[in-house]
Design an enzyme around this catalytic site. Structure first.
Site, short mmCIF file in Angstrom:
data_model
loop_
_atom_site.label_atom_id
_atom_site.label_comp_id
_atom_site.label_asym_id
_atom_site.label_seq_id
_atom_site.Cartn_x
_atom_site.Cartn_y
_atom_site.Cartn_z
N PRO A 22 0.31 -42.77 26.77
CA PRO A 22 -0.82 -42.43 27.62
C PRO A 22 -0.89 -43.48 28.73
O PRO A 22 -0.85 -44.68 28.45
CB PRO A 22 -2.03 -42.54 26.67
N SER A 24 -3.13 -44.21 32.19
CA SER A 24 -4.17 -43.83 33.15
C SER A 24 -3.63 -43.89 34.56
O SER A 24 -2.98 -44.86 34.94
CB SER A 24 -5.36 -44.80 33.05
N GLN A 76 -5.47 -38.18 24.50
CA GLN A 76 -5.99 -39.45 24.02
C GLN A 76 -7.45 -39.61 24.42
O GLN A 76 -7.81 -39.44 25.59
CB GLN A 76 -5.21 -40.64 24.58
N CYS A 106 -6.98 -50.36 24.78
CA CYS A 106 -7.15 -50.64 26.21
C CYS A 106 -7.75 -52.03 26.43
O CYS A 106 -8.80 -52.35 25.89
CB CYS A 106 -8.04 -49.57 26.85
N LYS A 145 -3.90 -45.60 18.59
CA LYS A 145 -3.06 -46.54 19.35
C LYS A 145 -3.81 -47.85 19.50
O LYS A 145 -4.99 -47.85 19.89
CB LYS A 145 -2.73 -45.95 20.72
N ASN A 206 5.60 -50.18 20.42
CA ASN A 206 5.41 -50.03 21.87
C ASN A 206 5.38 -51.41 22.55
O ASN A 206 4.92 -52.38 21.98
CB ASN A 206 4.10 -49.27 22.12
N GLY A 207 5.87 -51.42 23.79
CA GLY A 207 5.81 -52.62 24.63
C GLY A 207 7.18 -53.05 25.08
O GLY A 207 8.04 -53.38 24.26
N GLY A 230 6.26 -46.59 28.14
CA GLY A 230 5.23 -46.54 29.17
C GLY A 230 5.81 -46.82 30.55
O GLY A 230 6.34 -45.92 31.21
N ARG A 231 5.78 -48.10 30.94
CA ARG A 231 6.11 -48.45 32.31
C ARG A 231 7.54 -48.10 32.72
O ARG A 231 7.81 -47.90 33.90
CB ARG A 231 5.82 -49.94 32.55
#
Ligand SMILES: Cc1cc2nc3c(=O)[nH]c(=O)nc-3n(C[C@H](O)[C@H](O)[C@H](O)COP(=O)(O)O)c2cc1C
Length: 335
Positions: A22, A24, A76, A106, A145, A206-207, A230-231
């Site tokens: 997810p 934003s 999410q 978050c 998450k 994750n990461g 993600g990124r």
């Protein structure tokens, strides 16, 4: 040697061991549609505040909109009031969601000051109430998450994961940083092994995972069943599918030719303008353009120039011409 790794989620079945995070402002409908073109796993919506969703704000409803060609819609939700989260989960189910994810990760000030996101990790009883409320509200798989914890002295992801499992969650994703790290340092994949020991539900690491090599190391060190990207997908939604294929074949992500990448970037740009309207779409597309071009040697300057331009036809012309400005050995970077 191909690897036979997969993720199994009650109520959904077997999925590739790669998930799209997810994000934003990034994982909107055009982004998710492009991811899905080459990827049949889970692709999460942007975080949607449960309260705003129930109020029916235009932004939250746009975030919860799924395209007919998007299978497995996964929404999410964020919020700290169990009853509101339960109602938002029901609404998500009515809108077609196949899985609900709860945000306990978050780190953004505005969110944690309202005691949402990763602030919920500081109140384990509240975390349980939220998971229970959502699980009881819908007949859908529910996941959570989170980060490792609030700070290094309060790493409680194993406990929150255990409590979430007891409350009925079927999967947890752990970003290997604490809240007070924001995005500093490197994600600690090894620290997630303590979560693996605490739960038997599906675990996602994750990461900082960008390549198939990263994904294999992250799963080996954490014991997780799958990775979340993600990124590394910023500016190239097709990267997630390429990474899933590389994991399946035992190889590494194959890099696309610059001209093909630019063709897809152009398509993404047009989809964003169509979905968000020209003004807003132009603004939101900037970060995708910047990230996509910055992966090429010398692409930063061109990316900045394009990103500051509000004239779509000029942006398109620049993107089309971009591969011609590269010297022959200039390849896009995998990470
Ligand atoms: C721009 C941006 C937006 C994000 N939005 C969300 C979000 O809506 N919900 C969420 O749980 N995490 C969000 N995250 C965190 C990512 O999902 C992910 O956990 C984090 O970026 C680490 O993974 P990565 O290194 O693969 O990017 C966001 C991160 C970034 C950079």
């Amino acid at each position: 040697m191909p690897e036979a790794s997969s993720l199994s989620i009650d109520g959904i079945g077997s999925l590739p061991p790669v998930l799209t995070a997810p994000l934003s402002g990034v994982s909107d409908l055009p982004f998710r549609r492009l991811v899905r073109r080459s990827f049949n796993g889970l692709v999460f919506s942007e975080m949607i505040a449960g309260k705003e969703m129930l109020q029916g704000t235009a932004t939250s409803l746009r975030m919860a909109l799924f395209a007919p060609d998007e299978s497995l819609p996964a929404i999410q939700l964020a919020g700290r009031e169990p009853a509101v989260m339960a109602d938002a989960a029901r609404l998500s189910a009515d809108l077609g969601a196949r899985l609900i994810d709860i945000n306990f990760g978050c780190p953004v000030k505005k969110v944690v000051n309202g005691l949402g996101g990763s602030a919920i990790m500081r109140d384990e009883a509240l975390a349980v109430s939220i998971v229970e409320a959502v699980v009881n509200a819908v007949n859908l798989p529910v996941s959570v998450k989170m980060r490792l914890g609030w700070d290094r002295s309060s790493v409680n992801a194993p406990e929150i994961a255990r409590l979430s499992e007891q409350a009925g969650a079927v999967m947890v994703t752990v970003h290997g940083r604490t809240r007070d790290q924001f995005y500093d340092g490197r994600a600690d994949w090894r620290a997630i092994a303590a979560v693996r020991e605490a739960v038997s539900l599906s675990l996602v690491v994750n990461g900082d995972i960008a390549t198939a090599g990263d994904a294999r190391r992250a799963m080996a060190l954490s014991g997780a069943d799958a990775v979340m990207i993600g990124r590394a997908a910023f500016g190239r939604p097709w990267h997630v599918g390429a990474l899933a294929r590389a994991l399946e074949s035992g190889g590494e992500v194959e890099l696309a030719e610059p001209s093909l990448e630019m063709e897809l970037l152009l398509e993404h740009y047009d989809m964003m303008l169509e979905f968000h309207g020209e003004r807003r779409g132009c603004r939101l597309a900037r970060k995708h353009l910047l990230h996509a071009l910055a992966r090429y040697p010398g692409g930063d300057a061109v990316g900045r120039m394009i990103a500051n331009c509000d004239e779509p036809e000029a942006v398109r012309a620049r993107i089309r011409d971009f591969p011609d400005t590269l010297s022959p050995p200039s390849r896009v970077r995998a990470a």
